[in-house]
Design a protein around this motif. Sequence first.
Motif, mmCIF file in Angstrom:
data_model
loop_
_atom_site.group_PDB
_atom_site.id
_atom_site.type_symbol
_atom_site.label_atom_id
_atom_site.label_comp_id
_atom_site.label_asym_id
_atom_site.label_seq_id
_atom_site.Cartn_x
_atom_site.Cartn_y
_atom_site.Cartn_z
ATOM 1 N N LYS A 6 -13.845 16.300 43.461
ATOM 2 C CA LYS A 6 -15.217 15.950 43.809
ATOM 3 C C LYS A 6 -15.964 15.407 42.593
ATOM 4 O O LYS A 6 -16.761 14.473 42.710
ATOM 5 C CB LYS A 6 -15.938 17.173 44.372
ATOM 6 N N TRP A 9 -15.067 11.682 42.149
ATOM 7 C CA TRP A 9 -15.743 10.726 43.022
ATOM 8 C C TRP A 9 -17.224 10.604 42.688
ATOM 9 O O TRP A 9 -17.813 9.534 42.828
ATOM 10 C CB TRP A 9 -15.551 11.130 44.484
ATOM 11 N N LEU A 12 -17.339 8.268 39.715
ATOM 12 C CA LEU A 12 -17.093 6.883 40.141
ATOM 13 C C LEU A 12 -18.323 6.278 40.793
ATOM 14 O O LEU A 12 -18.692 5.123 40.519
ATOM 15 C CB LEU A 12 -15.906 6.844 41.106
ATOM 16 N N ALA A 13 -18.968 7.041 41.662
ATOM 17 C CA ALA A 13 -20.186 6.546 42.302
ATOM 18 C C ALA A 13 -21.285 6.303 41.272
ATOM 19 O O ALA A 13 -22.022 5.302 41.348
ATOM 20 C CB ALA A 13 -20.662 7.552 43.359
ATOM 21 N N ALA A 77 -17.110 1.668 44.820
ATOM 22 C CA ALA A 77 -17.803 2.303 45.939
ATOM 23 C C ALA A 77 -16.865 2.480 47.138
ATOM 24 O O ALA A 77 -16.885 3.516 47.814
ATOM 25 C CB ALA A 77 -19.026 1.480 46.329
ATOM 26 N N VAL A 80 -14.611 5.384 46.514
ATOM 27 C CA VAL A 80 -15.270 6.668 46.781
ATOM 28 C C VAL A 80 -15.278 6.962 48.271
ATOM 29 O O VAL A 80 -15.038 8.097 48.698
ATOM 30 C CB VAL A 80 -16.702 6.655 46.216
ATOM 31 N N VAL A 84 -13.167 10.482 49.365
ATOM 32 C CA VAL A 84 -13.800 11.748 49.743
ATOM 33 C C VAL A 84 -13.082 12.406 50.921
ATOM 34 O O VAL A 84 -13.277 13.600 51.171
ATOM 35 C CB VAL A 84 -15.290 11.527 50.084
ATOM 36 N N GLY A 92 -7.861 5.626 48.137
ATOM 37 C CA GLY A 92 -8.972 5.626 47.196
ATOM 38 C C GLY A 92 -8.535 5.705 45.749
ATOM 39 O O GLY A 92 -9.202 5.137 44.877
ATOM 40 N N ALA A 96 -9.809 3.179 42.939
ATOM 41 C CA ALA A 96 -10.653 3.703 41.863
ATOM 42 C C ALA A 96 -10.188 3.196 40.506
ATOM 43 O O ALA A 96 -10.991 2.748 39.679
ATOM 44 C CB ALA A 96 -10.657 5.229 41.902
ATOM 45 N N GLY A 153 -13.972 8.968 35.716
ATOM 46 C CA GLY A 153 -13.860 9.310 37.128
ATOM 47 C C GLY A 153 -12.546 8.857 37.735
ATOM 48 O O GLY A 153 -11.914 9.594 38.506
ATOM 49 N N ALA A 157 -9.556 11.165 39.294
ATOM 50 C CA ALA A 157 -9.183 10.963 40.698
ATOM 51 C C ALA A 157 -7.673 10.850 40.881
ATOM 52 O O ALA A 157 -7.164 11.094 41.978
ATOM 53 C CB ALA A 157 -9.860 9.709 41.245
#
Length: 203
Positions: A6, A9, A12-13, A77, A80, A84, A92, A96, A153, A157
């Motif tokens: 978590k 992500w 990354l956001a 984006a 992400v 999730v 993802g 990423a 990030g 991930a």
Amino acid sequence: MIERRKIAWVLLALGALLSVVASLEEVFSTVYKGFGADLTVTWTLWATESDPQDGPAGQSALFAAGWPVVVSAIVMAVAVAFGVRERTAFVGRPLAMGGAGLLAGVVLLYVVQVWELRSLIYAQPQSGSSRDELRYHGGFYLLVVAAVVGLVGAALAQRRSPGPVAQDDDEEKGVVVHQLDGDDDTPPFGLAIPHDDEQRETP
């Protein structure tokens, strides 16, 4: 305790958001002196602006990096959005790394070009008591921070969450050991073997 996935992500956001904000901010400006009034050329990721307005017109953004930054932010984006969810996390993760890597590459190239421009400006002979200079703005620092945050990030991930530990089959089934009484004369398979005394008594 917050899971590492978590945190990845979220970073990354945050990196994608910071890069988009940086693309809307002024990145750096060059100040040229010795022309009466100082000529200031401000650079963004999209275009340049001159102050005063009667300065050099029609300048192209030599260091235009708006679209590469925005594209990398979009890829991050999307990563992400896929990451999730546990079912789509495998999509993802490479997105990423691709988005963060693209952003880091663009920012690195941009920073190198700005530093080269700064070296050229300060290498020029000084005109009078003042000399030309290059000034960094908030967009420059936001770009660097966004690239670092995005890479951290993306790296986090890539680490998959550990699955449940499989138990040994013997532990699950449970091995039951039956102990036979030592005085029991019944051998395996349930076949009784008469002793020698019994065989003699039999006519």
